[in-house]
Write a protein that holds these residues in place. Sequence first.
Motif, PDB file in Angstrom:
ATOM      1  N   GLN A 281       0.916  -1.336  -0.172  1.00 36.94           N
ATOM      2  CA  GLN A 281       0.072   0.096  -0.122  1.00 36.94           C
ATOM      3  C   GLN A 281       0.880   1.378  -0.193  1.00 36.94           C
ATOM      4  O   GLN A 281       0.658   2.200  -0.819  1.00 36.94           O
ATOM      5  CB  GLN A 281      -0.956  -0.071   1.160  1.00 36.94           C
ATOM      6  CG  GLN A 281      -2.397  -0.839   1.148  1.00 36.94           C
ATOM      7  CD  GLN A 281      -2.733  -1.166   2.315  1.00 36.94           C
ATOM      8  OE1 GLN A 281      -2.189  -0.404   3.501  1.00 36.94           O
ATOM      9  NE2 GLN A 281      -3.961  -1.806   2.480  1.00 36.94           N
ATOM     10  N   GLN A 284       2.143   1.850  -3.307  1.00 38.28           N
ATOM     11  CA  GLN A 284       1.227   2.446  -4.287  1.00 38.28           C
ATOM     12  C   GLN A 284       0.905   3.700  -4.034  1.00 38.28           C
ATOM     13  O   GLN A 284       0.931   4.564  -4.955  1.00 38.28           O
ATOM     14  CB  GLN A 284      -0.205   1.497  -3.917  1.00 38.28           C
ATOM     15  CG  GLN A 284      -1.136   1.741  -5.089  1.00 38.28           C
ATOM     16  CD  GLN A 284      -0.861   1.335  -6.328  1.00 38.28           C
ATOM     17  OE1 GLN A 284      -0.427  -0.183  -6.504  1.00 38.28           O
ATOM     18  NE2 GLN A 284      -0.856   1.696  -7.620  1.00 38.28           N
ATOM     19  N   GLY A 291      -2.960   4.380 -10.971  1.00 36.88           N
ATOM     20  CA  GLY A 291      -3.445   4.105  -9.628  1.00 36.88           C
ATOM     21  C   GLY A 291      -4.675   2.954  -9.554  1.00 36.88           C
ATOM     22  O   GLY A 291      -4.850   2.413  -8.337  1.00 36.88           O
ATOM     23  N   GLY A 293      -4.461  -0.102 -10.298  1.00 38.66           N
ATOM     24  CA  GLY A 293      -3.819  -1.308  -9.988  1.00 38.66           C
ATOM     25  C   GLY A 293      -4.166  -2.208 -11.062  1.00 38.66           C
ATOM     26  O   GLY A 293      -3.717  -3.616 -10.957  1.00 38.66           O
TER      27      GLY A 293
ATOM     28  N   PRO B  90       3.980  -0.261  -9.958  1.00 37.55           N
ATOM     29  CA  PRO B  90       3.485   1.137  -9.762  1.00 37.55           C
ATOM     30  C   PRO B  90       4.547   2.236 -10.064  1.00 37.55           C
ATOM     31  O   PRO B  90       4.115   3.148 -10.512  1.00 37.55           O
ATOM     32  CB  PRO B  90       2.620   1.410  -8.603  1.00 37.55           C
ATOM     33  CG  PRO B  90       3.549   0.269  -7.852  1.00 37.55           C
ATOM     34  CD  PRO B  90       3.870  -1.047  -8.674  1.00 37.55           C
ATOM     35  N   TRP B 114       8.555  -5.773  -3.909  1.00 36.39           N
ATOM     36  CA  TRP B 114       7.169  -5.705  -4.611  1.00 36.39           C
ATOM     37  C   TRP B 114       6.805  -7.030  -5.199  1.00 36.39           C
ATOM     38  O   TRP B 114       5.640  -7.585  -4.778  1.00 36.39           O
ATOM     39  CB  TRP B 114       7.220  -4.432  -5.977  1.00 36.39           C
ATOM     40  CG  TRP B 114       5.659  -4.571  -6.278  1.00 36.39           C
ATOM     41  CD1 TRP B 114       4.832  -3.734  -5.807  1.00 36.39           C
ATOM     42  CD2 TRP B 114       5.313  -5.005  -7.536  1.00 36.39           C
ATOM     43  NE1 TRP B 114       3.582  -3.555  -6.749  1.00 36.39           N
ATOM     44  CE2 TRP B 114       3.948  -4.332  -7.694  1.00 36.39           C
ATOM     45  CE3 TRP B 114       5.686  -5.452  -8.516  1.00 36.39           C
ATOM     46  CZ2 TRP B 114       3.096  -4.500  -8.718  1.00 36.39           C
ATOM     47  CZ3 TRP B 114       5.047  -5.651  -9.559  1.00 36.39           C
ATOM     48  CH2 TRP B 114       3.670  -5.407  -9.710  1.00 36.39           C
TER      49      TRP B 114
END
Lengths: 466, 418
Positions: A281, A284, A291, A293, B90, B114
């Motif tokens: 999290q 991210q 965003g 995912g 990301p 990750w």
Amino acid sequence: MLPADCSRRLVAELRDALDACAERQRQLERSLRVSRRLLRTWEPAETPAPQPTPAPETSGEAPSPESTPSSQDLKELELLTQALEKAVRVRKGISKTGERHKALSLKSGSAATSATTASAPSRPSGQASCRVSETKPPRGIQQTVVPARGLPESRLLSVGDRTHMGRGSRATKPGPGPRDQQIPPSAALQAPEAFTLKEKGADVDCWLPQPLWKPCSGLEGGSPQSAASLSTGFPDRILLRLPMAYRKAASRNSRLWAQLSSAQTSDSMDAAATAKTQFLQKMQMTSGGPGSGLSAAAVEAEVGLLRTACLLLRRRMEEVLSADPADCMQEYRCLLTLEGLQAITEQCLHRLQELRAAVVGRQLGPWPVGRRPGASLPCGGGTDPLWSPQLLLYSSTQELQTLEALRLRLAMLDQQIHLEKVLMAELLPLVGTQGPHWLALCRAVHSLLCEGGERFLTVLRDEPAD
Amino acid sequence: MGRRRRRVDRGAAVGALPEAIAALSRTLPAGPSPEIFRRAKFDRPEAAPALWQLLFRVLSPLSADGASASPAQEAQVRAVKSELRSQGYPRQALAQLPEDGSQGSRELLLALAWLLARGPLLERLLAQTRVRLGDEIPLCECEALARPGPPVPRVEADGPVDIRHLQWLMGKLRFQWRKLITSQQEQCALLGKIHSYTRGCHSDRSLGHLSVAETELLRDAEGGQQLLRRLESENVCLEAALRWRRQELVFWRWMDTVLGTCPPEASQPTFVPRIPERGAGEWELVARELQALQEELRGAAEPRRAAWEARVGGWGPEWSAVQRASREAVGLELAALQRAWERGGAAAQPHGPCRLVKSDAGASGGPGLRAAQVIEVLRSREACLEAVLCQLQRQCRQELARLAGALPGLIWILPPGR
């Protein structure tokens, strides 16, 4: 002639399919080679000199494949077996004290007669090896070939393999006399001995150094080179044993895999799992990428799921349509089911549109390469993956063959369905537009799409009779 | 007192982290030393090449299996970047790293963490390179699909081809399948023989007989040594993986600090995505199928609804209770159906590779699947697929009949049925 881009795509698809098939064939050939080699019998070698150099070529293949033993060879085989018997008797005398050795030699006494090992040339080395074995008593170097429990000779002939069968039956013919005598006493001892041999945990690694294998390597102590003699093609059931080192490593291996699979669910795992989700999290949040995912791989997976959904929905629809409603209630249920299916289909379409928008509009990376969009019913893999294989028990060769044939048929159907869809997408529009040679094209397309390329229809021109 | 305890704790933690990292890198292929990890936290350039190589080995597992020598640095970097992007990594900073692989060790460390956090990466890697001791058959094709074969250099057919070329290719394919099936039958016969001949030879009672690999081990001492070595090194990796599982909490705490040292990124669109043909084609096919299904359902449901309304129009309120019950029942059924594909539906299906064991039919109640059951499942799947294929062919026939009907004066004689 088909248009260029259409041709390119179709040829690429068909070649892909051919490559996949060829890959399977290659793997299968590899396994077949190994299996055939294992079952091939050891011929009498041409030259007597056992090669002391551990050349891998000589260690493996029999130098002269597929030569049938002559009567001369058979006589020599018989002499060899008698020599081995004698050696065993001598050993029995030496090691009378150890009861383990007694059990061994009793067994091998009965068994060595049917140890139709390779050839006359092995006799000198055989005797040498027996001498070697005598100098190393704790290493019970014995060939244990246990005759099949109560199975008659005819069993040998019923097995369908001609090459090793002929040899096997002929080779054992010289020796049925002494063997028959030995069978009754050994048969009774077989069951307990088979397992006492094993239960005595010590390194009863059995091998008889063969001239075709590295005989001198047998002299090295402590090495798990129990290349037990796979004598003339398993005429009977052979009691081989795997080397101790291997057995230890294999059991440790399976134990570790079991531990690894079960380590998924424990308290320390929960703490680690929360730490991992927190880390993800945080990552991210601090990053500038997409965003939502959604990744290309995830999109592809979802498209696959929707394909499965379509299949299941269609199957359900056909079930409902083919069922005859007996009364009002059932009719009503059918109606509701159909409407429910319709709603779900619309949801799926909607989701597909969303995925499409995601792929086009957002910054998703390149499609994962190399993965064939096949699989009519992909296993989600969502259930606990078993990291080490589970057992599949089969009871006869026919059953195994049926299983494998079904598996291959499923793969073939999968491929056919995929090709059918691709061909439909490319070829039907061509038939729609009438060009030159339209009839020939139509006929060819019909055969490809509707008959799997196996049959052709005939077109007759219906001329009015004059 | 408290301070001393804290110092002791930190001391223990300091010792535990290198151990955990050492366990991790022992499990990974081409795992670098803990020192590299430490340097990567501070974004030292000398740590970068090792981490690029590690990520490359992790992300493209089987093609880089030693058969092909690892490609050049730039190729590795590009492959890693593209694979991470397609999995949805990301962070943008990774995509901006230079291709000569000289920088970005901290970013690579984050990427590795990750990947580790998302799924059972280690177990999956170990399972892929597992030493196969038994004769295995895969029960579902998902592994075979996920693993691309070696890329075959193909000469692209550039020009337009005649449809007869396609027919020829199809025929060749059919013939290859037939050959494959016969070879497979032969292999099964040989396997059956080897299994029954070596019955009683295995120390593991539940297995009972040797597999081809084990028999090969007995026959060929040299190969047996190799197998043993591979087995032992796998055992070492497995033990390292178990150690890692016990100690990984320390690693995650440390990774939090690493993430803390990175400056947060600003959101920025960077590149225009391309949708290669294949992906689009797949999407098209599914969309078309769903639309066709929707049409059929509408065509089936609407007249029924109309007929029903006409019949039931005046019925009383006692109907509504019954109707509600039916609605609920149907709702539950459909929900179960939906779950079947959303969850992958794999619960009922046998999944994954299985080790073949020949045993007498009387052995019931033991662990493992029975071939008879698996055959049933496969048969039902076969029926399902055949139905799909038939339906597609029927669709084609109708479509072609429609198109051909446009031309009068021709008689179409269909080939004799199956």
